[in-house]
Design a protein around this motif. Sequence first.
Motif, PDB file in Angstrom:
ATOM      1  N   ALA A   5      -4.908   1.748  -0.150  1.00 19.03           N
ATOM      2  CA  ALA A   5      -6.005   2.693   0.093  1.00 19.03           C
ATOM      3  C   ALA A   5      -7.153   1.988   0.777  1.00 19.03           C
ATOM      4  CB  ALA A   5      -6.490   3.294  -1.222  1.00 19.03           C
ATOM      5  N   ALA A   6      -7.824   2.708   1.663  1.00 19.78           N
ATOM      6  CA  ALA A   6      -9.014   2.167   2.324  1.00 19.78           C
ATOM      7  C   ALA A   6     -10.198   2.378   1.397  1.00 19.78           C
ATOM      8  CB  ALA A   6      -9.243   2.849   3.660  1.00 19.78           C
ATOM      9  N   HIS A  80       0.917   3.726   9.419  1.00 16.70           N
ATOM     10  CA  HIS A  80       1.553   2.407   9.429  1.00 16.70           C
ATOM     11  C   HIS A  80       0.777   1.506  10.370  1.00 16.70           C
ATOM     12  CE1 HIS A  80       5.513  -0.075   9.737  1.00 16.70           C
ATOM     13  NE2 HIS A  80       4.671  -0.563   8.853  1.00 16.70           N
ATOM     14  N   VAL A  81       0.169   0.480   9.821  1.00 18.46           N
ATOM     15  CA  VAL A  81      -0.630  -0.457  10.595  1.00 18.46           C
ATOM     16  C   VAL A  81      -0.167  -1.863  10.247  1.00 18.46           C
ATOM     17  CG1 VAL A  81      -2.954  -1.258  11.148  1.00 18.46           C
ATOM     18  CG2 VAL A  81      -2.577   1.145  10.531  1.00 18.46           C
ATOM     19  N   GLY A  82       0.437  -2.547  11.218  1.00 20.18           N
ATOM     20  CA  GLY A  82       0.977  -3.877  10.934  1.00 20.18           C
ATOM     21  C   GLY A  82       2.109  -3.778   9.922  1.00 20.18           C
ATOM     22  N   GLU A  83       1.949  -4.457   8.804  1.00 22.71           N
ATOM     23  CA  GLU A  83       2.979  -4.427   7.761  1.00 22.71           C
ATOM     24  C   GLU A  83       2.565  -3.560   6.586  1.00 22.71           C
ATOM     25  OE1 GLU A  83       3.819  -8.413   6.655  1.00 22.71           O
ATOM     26  OE2 GLU A  83       4.705  -8.968   8.595  1.00 22.71           O
ATOM     27  N   LYS A  84       1.467  -2.827   6.716  1.00 27.69           N
ATOM     28  CA  LYS A  84       0.956  -2.043   5.597  1.00 27.69           C
ATOM     29  C   LYS A  84       0.849  -0.563   5.956  1.00 27.69           C
ATOM     30  CE  LYS A  84      -1.821  -5.880   3.766  1.00 27.69           C
ATOM     31  NZ  LYS A  84      -3.184  -6.335   3.406  1.00 27.69           N
ATOM     32  N   TRP A  85       0.823   0.245   4.930  1.00 29.46           N
ATOM     33  CA  TRP A  85       0.525   1.664   5.072  1.00 29.46           C
ATOM     34  C   TRP A  85      -0.883   1.879   4.525  1.00 29.46           C
ATOM     35  CZ3 TRP A  85       3.613   5.180   7.496  1.00 29.46           C
ATOM     36  CH2 TRP A  85       4.917   4.760   7.785  1.00 29.46           C
ATOM     37  N   LEU A  86      -1.809   2.285   5.396  1.00 26.72           N
ATOM     38  CA  LEU A  86      -3.200   2.429   5.022  1.00 26.72           C
ATOM     39  C   LEU A  86      -3.593   3.894   4.907  1.00 26.72           C
ATOM     40  CD1 LEU A  86      -4.810  -0.316   7.292  1.00 26.72           C
ATOM     41  CD2 LEU A  86      -4.017  -0.514   4.927  1.00 26.72           C
ATOM     42  N   TRP A  87      -4.420   4.174   3.920  1.00 26.52           N
ATOM     43  CA  TRP A  87      -4.896   5.545   3.722  1.00 26.52           C
ATOM     44  C   TRP A  87      -5.599   6.041   4.975  1.00 26.52           C
ATOM     45  CZ3 TRP A  87      -9.946   7.448   3.743  1.00 26.52           C
ATOM     46  CH2 TRP A  87     -10.085   8.773   3.287  1.00 26.52           C
ATOM     47  N   ARG A  88      -5.321   7.282   5.353  1.00 25.73           N
ATOM     48  CA  ARG A  88      -5.887   7.854   6.573  1.00 25.73           C
ATOM     49  C   ARG A  88      -6.784   9.055   6.293  1.00 25.73           C
ATOM     50  NH1 ARG A  88      -7.844   9.680  10.485  1.00 25.73           N
ATOM     51  NH2 ARG A  88      -7.130   9.620  12.634  1.00 25.73           N
ATOM     52  N   ALA A  89      -6.348   9.957   5.416  1.00 27.17           N
ATOM     53  CA  ALA A  89      -7.115  11.171   5.146  1.00 27.17           C
ATOM     54  C   ALA A  89      -6.577  11.827   3.893  1.00 27.17           C
ATOM     55  CB  ALA A  89      -7.038  12.138   6.328  1.00 27.17           C
ATOM     56  N   SER A  90      -7.407  12.666   3.280  1.00 26.42           N
ATOM     57  CA  SER A  90      -6.976  13.470   2.140  1.00 26.42           C
ATOM     58  C   SER A  90      -7.548  14.869   2.287  1.00 26.42           C
ATOM     59  CB  SER A  90      -7.456  12.861   0.814  1.00 26.42           C
ATOM     60  OG  SER A  90      -6.801  11.634   0.549  1.00 26.42           O
ATOM     61  N   SER A  91      -6.846  15.843   1.738  1.00 25.32           N
ATOM     62  CA  SER A  91      -7.350  17.214   1.734  1.00 25.32           C
ATOM     63  C   SER A  91      -6.891  17.885   0.450  1.00 25.32           C
ATOM     64  CB  SER A  91      -6.841  17.993   2.955  1.00 25.32           C
ATOM     65  OG  SER A  91      -5.427  18.026   2.990  1.00 25.32           O
ATOM     66  N   CYS A 151     -12.027   6.275  10.237  1.00 27.80           N
ATOM     67  CA  CYS A 151     -10.751   6.151   9.535  1.00 27.80           C
ATOM     68  C   CYS A 151      -9.601   5.872  10.496  1.00 27.80           C
ATOM     69  CB  CYS A 151     -10.448   7.425   8.750  1.00 27.80           C
ATOM     70  SG  CYS A 151     -11.751   7.896   7.612  1.00 27.80           S
ATOM     71  N   ASN A 152      -9.843   5.883  11.807  1.00 29.01           N
ATOM     72  CA  ASN A 152      -8.783   5.643  12.771  1.00 29.01           C
ATOM     73  C   ASN A 152      -8.360   4.179  12.741  1.00 29.01           C
ATOM     74  OD1 ASN A 152      -8.703   8.269  13.806  1.00 29.01           O
ATOM     75  ND2 ASN A 152     -10.460   7.857  15.130  1.00 29.01           N
ATOM     76  N   TYR A 153      -7.067   3.956  12.929  1.00 31.71           N
ATOM     77  CA  TYR A 153      -6.542   2.607  13.023  1.00 31.71           C
ATOM     78  C   TYR A 153      -5.890   2.443  14.385  1.00 31.71           C
ATOM     79  CZ  TYR A 153      -7.234   2.699   7.994  1.00 31.71           C
ATOM     80  OH  TYR A 153      -7.790   2.820   6.749  1.00 31.71           O
ATOM     81  N   PRO A 154      -6.186   1.344  15.104  1.00 27.71           N
ATOM     82  CA  PRO A 154      -5.627   1.161  16.447  1.00 27.71           C
ATOM     83  C   PRO A 154      -4.105   1.148  16.436  1.00 27.71           C
ATOM     84  CG  PRO A 154      -7.398  -0.409  16.025  1.00 27.71           C
ATOM     85  CD  PRO A 154      -7.089   0.261  14.713  1.00 27.71           C
ATOM     86  N   GLY A 155      -3.514   1.884  17.351  1.00 27.33           N
ATOM     87  CA  GLY A 155      -2.073   1.852  17.521  1.00 27.33           C
ATOM     88  C   GLY A 155      -1.269   2.618  16.494  1.00 27.33           C
ATOM     89  N   GLU A 156      -1.888   3.414  15.665  1.00 27.27           N
ATOM     90  CA  GLU A 156      -1.129   4.131  14.638  1.00 27.27           C
ATOM     91  C   GLU A 156      -0.299   5.247  15.254  1.00 27.27           C
ATOM     92  OE1 GLU A 156      -4.395   7.385  13.074  1.00 27.27           O
ATOM     93  OE2 GLU A 156      -4.336   5.427  12.124  1.00 27.27           O
ATOM     94  N   TYR A 159       3.463   7.945  10.326  1.00 25.19           N
ATOM     95  CA  TYR A 159       2.696   8.502   9.222  1.00 25.19           C
ATOM     96  C   TYR A 159       3.597   8.862   8.045  1.00 25.19           C
ATOM     97  CZ  TYR A 159      -1.184   8.814  12.487  1.00 25.19           C
ATOM     98  OH  TYR A 159      -2.170   8.501  13.377  1.00 25.19           O
ATOM     99  N   ARG A 160       3.006   8.838   6.868  1.00 23.67           N
ATOM    100  CA  ARG A 160       3.653   9.338   5.658  1.00 23.67           C
ATOM    101  C   ARG A 160       2.647  10.222   4.927  1.00 23.67           C
ATOM    102  NH1 ARG A 160       7.007   7.299   8.224  1.00 23.67           N
ATOM    103  NH2 ARG A 160       8.610   5.780   7.655  1.00 23.67           N
ATOM    104  N   ALA A 161       3.162  11.195   4.219  1.00 25.41           N
ATOM    105  CA  ALA A 161       2.304  12.082   3.434  1.00 25.41           C
ATOM    106  C   ALA A 161       2.716  12.001   1.969  1.00 25.41           C
ATOM    107  CB  ALA A 161       2.432  13.521   3.925  1.00 25.41           C
ATOM    108  N   VAL A 162       1.733  11.965   1.086  1.00 24.79           N
ATOM    109  CA  VAL A 162       1.959  12.019  -0.356  1.00 24.79           C
ATOM    110  C   VAL A 162       1.289  13.290  -0.865  1.00 24.79           C
ATOM    111  CG1 VAL A 162       1.491  10.953  -2.590  1.00 24.79           C
ATOM    112  CG2 VAL A 162       2.108   9.517  -0.626  1.00 24.79           C
ATOM    113  N   PHE A 163       2.054  14.122  -1.542  1.00 29.56           N
ATOM    114  CA  PHE A 163       1.521  15.376  -2.075  1.00 29.56           C
ATOM    115  C   PHE A 163       1.297  15.226  -3.575  1.00 29.56           C
ATOM    116  CE2 PHE A 163       3.858  16.462   1.750  1.00 29.56           C
ATOM    117  CZ  PHE A 163       2.889  17.179   2.442  1.00 29.56           C
ATOM    118  N   ALA A 164       0.267  15.892  -4.069  1.00 32.40           N
ATOM    119  CA  ALA A 164      -0.130  15.662  -5.455  1.00 32.40           C
ATOM    120  C   ALA A 164      -0.594  16.955  -6.120  1.00 32.40           C
ATOM    121  CB  ALA A 164      -1.241  14.614  -5.510  1.00 32.40           C
TER     122      ALA A 164
END
Length: 201
Positions: A5-6, A80-91, A151-156, A159-164
């Motif tokens: 998470a960011a 997906h940024v490099g070797e990690k998955w970083l938080w991008r947005a939530s709604s 929240c933008n990451y260069p070169g992204e 994507y993955r989505a997690v629902f909750a």
Amino acid sequence: MIFVAAIAALTAMAVSTGRAVTHHPGPYVPLCSHIDLSASYLAEAEPGKGPGFVFVIKNDTNKDIRLAKPVPSSAHWYAHVGEKWLWRASSGSGGSFVDAYNEKGEVFAYQPKEAPQHPEYMTVPAHGSQEWTEMVLDHPSIAYRPSCAICNYPGEREYRAVFAYAYVPHPQEHADGLLACGLRSSPVVMPPIAVQHAASK
């Protein structure tokens, strides 16, 4: 896969629930055991109505479970940024981690400020399952909506989505037996953003 998470971005701004991750500003619940929420992406949920998702709740407990709609109540997007998955947005509301570094910890729960006038509920039987389809057009909280420019990451592109889902009823709701724990899906593979935008037009 490692999902990170960011924290700085989450703390600096409100997600749709208006809650930060550094303290406990509202109700929170543990994650459920033996109850599984899963989802898969549909490029076109119904002819001419754009993308959506097929959701499945599997109840491996000995009791029926009851959930307040909408289910899921929130979506969390990772790039997906490099070797990690970083938080991008939530709604949406409910289901965000209280401690973003503890993926088995408590999640914030949505509690309405006023008793719902026309509440709807979903029941999943003991040792049973429920499957349904939601269109993004009809369920805004599952739509991908970037939160802000920082929240933008260069070169992204991946994507993955997690629902909750996590819900605490209003004291005057009188909804007995609602699920008292939270659900989070495994990461759902998403097409590139350009493809998603084309499908939604």
